[in-house]
Scaffold this motif. Structure first.
Motif, PDB file in Angstrom:
ATOM      1  N   ALA A 121       0.444   4.697 -14.100  1.00 15.69           N
ATOM      2  CA  ALA A 121       0.376   4.995 -15.535  1.00 15.69           C
ATOM      3  C   ALA A 121      -1.077   5.067 -16.009  1.00 15.69           C
ATOM      4  O   ALA A 121      -1.412   5.883 -16.871  1.00 15.69           O
ATOM      5  N   GLU A 122      -1.945   4.218 -15.440  1.00 13.05           N
ATOM      6  CA  GLU A 122      -3.370   4.265 -15.798  1.00 13.05           C
ATOM      7  C   GLU A 122      -3.983   5.618 -15.459  1.00 13.05           C
ATOM      8  O   GLU A 122      -4.982   6.018 -16.051  1.00 13.05           O
ATOM      9  N   LEU A 123      -3.392   6.326 -14.502  1.00 12.05           N
ATOM     10  CA  LEU A 123      -3.859   7.655 -14.113  1.00 12.05           C
ATOM     11  C   LEU A 123      -3.035   8.755 -14.770  1.00 12.05           C
ATOM     12  O   LEU A 123      -3.146   9.928 -14.394  1.00 12.05           O
ATOM     13  N   ASP A 124      -2.180   8.370 -15.734  1.00  5.44           N
ATOM     14  CA  ASP A 124      -1.248   9.309 -16.379  1.00  5.44           C
ATOM     15  C   ASP A 124      -0.338   9.974 -15.361  1.00  5.44           C
ATOM     16  O   ASP A 124      -0.054  11.165 -15.431  1.00  5.44           O
ATOM     17  N   MET A 125       0.119   9.190 -14.389  1.00  8.48           N
ATOM     18  CA  MET A 125       1.020   9.673 -13.340  1.00  8.48           C
ATOM     19  C   MET A 125       2.232   8.751 -13.260  1.00  8.48           C
ATOM     20  O   MET A 125       2.156   7.586 -13.641  1.00  8.48           O
ATOM     21  N   THR A 126       3.317   9.303 -12.751  1.00 11.32           N
ATOM     22  CA  THR A 126       4.519   8.518 -12.518  1.00 11.32           C
ATOM     23  C   THR A 126       4.991   8.793 -11.096  1.00 11.32           C
ATOM     24  O   THR A 126       5.246   9.951 -10.734  1.00 11.32           O
ATOM     25  N   ALA A 127       5.085   7.754 -10.301  1.00 10.52           N
ATOM     26  CA  ALA A 127       5.602   7.918  -8.941  1.00 10.52           C
ATOM     27  C   ALA A 127       7.081   8.297  -9.031  1.00 10.52           C
ATOM     28  O   ALA A 127       7.812   7.737  -9.847  1.00 10.52           O
ATOM     29  N   PRO A 128       7.538   9.234  -8.213  1.00 14.01           N
ATOM     30  CA  PRO A 128       8.941   9.640  -8.270  1.00 14.01           C
ATOM     31  C   PRO A 128       9.906   8.533  -7.849  1.00 14.01           C
ATOM     32  O   PRO A 128      11.079   8.565  -8.191  1.00 14.01           O
TER      33      PRO A 128
ATOM     34  N   THR B 124       0.837  -1.195   0.000  1.00 13.85           N
ATOM     35  CA  THR B 124       0.000   0.000   0.000  1.00 13.85           C
ATOM     36  C   THR B 124       0.874   1.247   0.000  1.00 13.85           C
ATOM     37  O   THR B 124       1.782   1.371   0.825  1.00 13.85           O
ATOM     38  N   TRP B 125       0.568   2.160  -0.934  1.00 10.45           N
ATOM     39  CA  TRP B 125       1.288   3.431  -1.038  1.00 10.45           C
ATOM     40  C   TRP B 125       0.284   4.568  -1.069  1.00 10.45           C
ATOM     41  O   TRP B 125      -0.843   4.393  -1.511  1.00 10.45           O
ATOM     42  N   ALA B 126       0.705   5.750  -0.637  1.00 15.68           N
ATOM     43  CA  ALA B 126      -0.104   6.959  -0.762  1.00 15.68           C
ATOM     44  C   ALA B 126       0.821   8.093  -1.192  1.00 15.68           C
ATOM     45  O   ALA B 126       1.892   8.289  -0.605  1.00 15.68           O
TER      46      ALA B 126
ATOM     47  N   VAL C 183      -3.952   6.704  -3.608  1.00 19.64           N
ATOM     48  CA  VAL C 183      -3.577   5.512  -2.860  1.00 19.64           C
ATOM     49  C   VAL C 183      -3.506   4.359  -3.852  1.00 19.64           C
ATOM     50  O   VAL C 183      -4.434   4.151  -4.634  1.00 19.64           O
ATOM     51  N   ALA C 184      -2.391   3.660  -3.849  1.00 18.73           N
ATOM     52  CA  ALA C 184      -2.203   2.516  -4.750  1.00 18.73           C
ATOM     53  C   ALA C 184      -2.050   1.252  -3.917  1.00 18.73           C
ATOM     54  O   ALA C 184      -1.383   1.256  -2.879  1.00 18.73           O
ATOM     55  N   LEU C 185      -2.688   0.182  -4.385  1.00 19.58           N
ATOM     56  CA  LEU C 185      -2.643  -1.112  -3.709  1.00 19.58           C
ATOM     57  C   LEU C 185      -2.169  -2.165  -4.698  1.00 19.58           C
ATOM     58  O   LEU C 185      -2.549  -2.134  -5.863  1.00 19.58           O
ATOM     59  N   SER C 186      -1.365  -3.093  -4.225  1.00 21.23           N
ATOM     60  CA  SER C 186      -0.937  -4.225  -5.044  1.00 21.23           C
ATOM     61  C   SER C 186      -1.142  -5.506  -4.254  1.00 21.23           C
ATOM     62  O   SER C 186      -0.546  -5.678  -3.191  1.00 21.23           O
ATOM     63  N   ALA C 187      -1.998  -6.386  -4.776  1.00 23.66           N
ATOM     64  CA  ALA C 187      -2.109  -7.728  -4.197  1.00 23.66           C
ATOM     65  C   ALA C 187      -0.798  -8.417  -4.548  1.00 23.66           C
ATOM     66  O   ALA C 187      -0.542  -8.753  -5.696  1.00 23.66           O
ATOM     67  N   CYS C 188       0.055  -8.563  -3.574  1.00 21.81           N
ATOM     68  CA  CYS C 188       1.411  -9.043  -3.835  1.00 21.81           C
ATOM     69  C   CYS C 188       1.394 -10.414  -4.526  1.00 21.81           C
ATOM     70  O   CYS C 188       0.800 -11.359  -4.023  1.00 21.81           O
TER      71      CYS C 188
ATOM     72  N   ALA D 236       3.829   0.995 -10.759  1.00 24.81           N
ATOM     73  CA  ALA D 236       4.074   1.796 -11.958  1.00 24.81           C
ATOM     74  C   ALA D 236       2.904   1.695 -12.938  1.00 24.81           C
ATOM     75  O   ALA D 236       2.471   2.702 -13.511  1.00 24.81           O
ATOM     76  N   ALA D 237       2.364   0.495 -13.116  1.00 22.30           N
ATOM     77  CA  ALA D 237       1.247   0.298 -14.040  1.00 22.30           C
ATOM     78  C   ALA D 237      -0.012   1.014 -13.551  1.00 22.30           C
ATOM     79  O   ALA D 237      -0.730   1.644 -14.338  1.00 22.30           O
ATOM     80  N   ALA D 238      -0.278   0.939 -12.247  1.00 26.03           N
ATOM     81  CA  ALA D 238      -1.458   1.609 -11.696  1.00 26.03           C
ATOM     82  C   ALA D 238      -1.345   3.121 -11.856  1.00 26.03           C
ATOM     83  O   ALA D 238      -2.319   3.793 -12.222  1.00 26.03           O
TER      84      ALA D 238
END
Length: 169
Positions: free
Chosen positions: A89-96, A4-6, A139-144, A85-87
């Motif tokens: 990108a779907e929002l046209d954003m790039t995490a730093p 989980t990231w925010a 907020v981004a979530l990844s089911a590991c 990164a994929a999540a």
């Protein structure tokens, strides 16, 4: 297990930061009702409800291609770093960067000798958490997808992630 990231909006250069959260909370795991902090030491998310045993990790980095290579994987393997990164990108954003995530439901006990274990989760189907935001954020979530260690439990298969994020206070 759910990475989980925010990331604060609009710039994304402020993000949930486990190092400052641990230092502020003075604990290795999130505490109900106490905010997790950003790299600028501001509250970003609070764990409002937790129906699980409350075992979550704030230490382990997101899995990535390099982790799978360490574990002997020679082909592409889905991983949380790429999922983030994929999540975005779907929002046209790039995490730093890929900050150390809050690893919901991840069970990494420490021994008295200081050794870290990667154990199966202590959760059961239906366990959930509720997070509240303190600022505008993504907020981004990844089911590991980890299937080379026991962190996703018996059978080592991740389960679907459903989420509910409450609006900012």
């Amino acid at each position: 297990m759910v990475d989980t990231w925010a990331f604060a909006l609009p710039g994304l250069d402020e993000f949930m930061f486990m190092e400052h959260s641990r230092g502020t909370l003075r604990t290795m795991m999130p505490v109900l009702g106490k905010p997790l902090h950003t790299n600028r030491r501001r509250p970003i998310l609070t764990l409002e409800e937790d129906t699980s045993p409350g075992v979550h990790d704030t230490l382990i980095a997101a899995c990535d291609v390099h982790r799978y290579k360490q574990l002997g994987c020679t082909e592409h393997h889905d991983n949380c770093t790429d999922n983030l990164a994929a999540a975005m990108a779907e929002l046209d954003m790039t995490a730093p960067e890929t900050p150390c995530p809050l690893n919901l439901f991840m069970n990494n006990p420490w021994s008295a000798e200081g050794m870290l274990a990667f154990d199966p989760p202590m959760t059961k189907p239906g366990d959930n958490v509720t997070l509240r935001t303190h600022m505008r954020c993504v907020v981004a979530l990844s089911a590991c997808p980890m299937d080379m260690s026991p962190i996703n439990g018996i059978g080592q298969k991740p389960t679907e992630v459903h989420y509910k994020i409450l609006p900012a206070l």
